[in-house]
Write a protein that holds these residues in place. Structure first.
Motif, PDB file in Angstrom:
ATOM      1  N   THR A 107     -71.357  10.331  25.383  1.00 30.09           N
ATOM      2  CA  THR A 107     -72.255   9.112  25.473  1.00 30.09           C
ATOM      3  C   THR A 107     -73.186   9.132  24.370  1.00 30.09           C
ATOM      4  O   THR A 107     -73.346  10.126  23.552  1.00 30.09           O
ATOM      5  CB  THR A 107     -73.135   9.285  26.890  1.00 30.09           C
ATOM      6  N   TYR A 108     -73.566   8.124  23.941  1.00 30.08           N
ATOM      7  CA  TYR A 108     -74.529   7.912  22.811  1.00 30.08           C
ATOM      8  C   TYR A 108     -75.817   7.278  23.152  1.00 30.08           C
ATOM      9  O   TYR A 108     -76.041   6.438  24.012  1.00 30.08           O
ATOM     10  CB  TYR A 108     -73.950   7.178  21.756  1.00 30.08           C
ATOM     11  N   ASN A 109     -77.045   8.011  22.608  1.00 31.07           N
ATOM     12  CA  ASN A 109     -78.277   7.121  22.935  1.00 31.07           C
ATOM     13  C   ASN A 109     -79.015   6.745  21.486  1.00 31.07           C
ATOM     14  O   ASN A 109     -78.758   7.261  20.447  1.00 31.07           O
ATOM     15  CB  ASN A 109     -79.278   8.175  23.501  1.00 31.07           C
ATOM     16  N   HIS A 136     -78.097   3.295  25.814  1.00 25.31           N
ATOM     17  CA  HIS A 136     -77.482   4.247  26.308  1.00 25.31           C
ATOM     18  C   HIS A 136     -75.953   3.776  26.454  1.00 25.31           C
ATOM     19  O   HIS A 136     -75.559   2.911  27.194  1.00 25.31           O
ATOM     20  CB  HIS A 136     -77.794   4.900  27.811  1.00 25.31           C
ATOM     21  N   HIS A 137     -75.360   4.256  25.406  1.00 21.66           N
ATOM     22  CA  HIS A 137     -73.692   3.662  25.323  1.00 21.66           C
ATOM     23  C   HIS A 137     -72.888   4.709  26.029  1.00 21.66           C
ATOM     24  O   HIS A 137     -73.071   6.000  25.801  1.00 21.66           O
ATOM     25  CB  HIS A 137     -73.532   3.637  23.822  1.00 21.66           C
ATOM     26  N   TYR A 138     -71.987   4.145  26.725  1.00 20.68           N
ATOM     27  CA  TYR A 138     -70.780   5.131  27.500  1.00 20.68           C
ATOM     28  C   TYR A 138     -69.694   4.248  27.612  1.00 20.68           C
ATOM     29  O   TYR A 138     -69.511   3.134  27.531  1.00 20.68           O
ATOM     30  CB  TYR A 138     -71.506   5.369  28.956  1.00 20.68           C
ATOM     31  N   GLU A 157     -66.426   3.307  29.972  1.00 16.60           N
ATOM     32  CA  GLU A 157     -66.033   2.986  31.536  1.00 16.60           C
ATOM     33  C   GLU A 157     -64.516   2.141  31.220  1.00 16.60           C
ATOM     34  O   GLU A 157     -64.931   0.837  30.872  1.00 16.60           O
ATOM     35  CB  GLU A 157     -67.121   2.541  32.252  1.00 16.60           C
ATOM     36  N   LEU A 168     -66.665   0.124  26.015  1.00 18.65           N
ATOM     37  CA  LEU A 168     -67.987   0.546  25.457  1.00 18.65           C
ATOM     38  C   LEU A 168     -69.145  -0.291  26.137  1.00 18.65           C
ATOM     39  O   LEU A 168     -69.108  -1.383  25.811  1.00 18.65           O
ATOM     40  CB  LEU A 168     -67.942   0.688  24.057  1.00 18.65           C
ATOM     41  N   THR A 173     -73.345  -0.587  27.616  1.00 18.95           N
ATOM     42  CA  THR A 173     -74.719  -0.270  27.132  1.00 18.95           C
ATOM     43  C   THR A 173     -75.615  -0.496  28.185  1.00 18.95           C
ATOM     44  O   THR A 173     -75.494  -1.446  28.714  1.00 18.95           O
ATOM     45  CB  THR A 173     -75.207  -1.085  25.792  1.00 18.95           C
TER      46      THR A 173
END
Length: 84
Positions: free
Chosen positions: A42-44, A67-69, A71, A75, A77
């Motif tokens: 994950t990326y913030n 907050h990128h994740y 699923e 991608l 957010t």
């Protein structure tokens, strides 16, 4: 293709998945981005997508602060928690 590393006698692997993301440029153009990202990461913050430009204006592609994740190979957010 996983990235496999052997360091100090420890074997580790990083598995990448291909993800997509719908994006709308500030110029108004809408398009889909496809990229390889490490599975489960994950990326913030903002993400500057390298080697991708808007097909209409040629500008750089930056994903918004959040907050990128990943699923279901997309991608996504969410807003960052302002209290954190």
């Amino acid at each position: 293709m996983p990235k496999i590393t052997l360091k100090d006698g420890v074997l580790s692997a990083e598995v990448y998945v291909q993800v997509t993301r719908d994006h709308t440029c500030p110029c108004g153009a809408s398009f889909t981005i496809t990229m390889d990202m490490p599975e489960g990461v994950t990326y913030n913050g903002k993400i500057n997508v390298t080697n991708v430009t808007c097909p209409k204006c040629g500008g750089p592609v930056t994903l918004p602060d959040g907050h990128h994740y990943i699923e279901n190979y997309k991608l996504l957010t969410k807003q960052l928690d302002q209290d954190a």
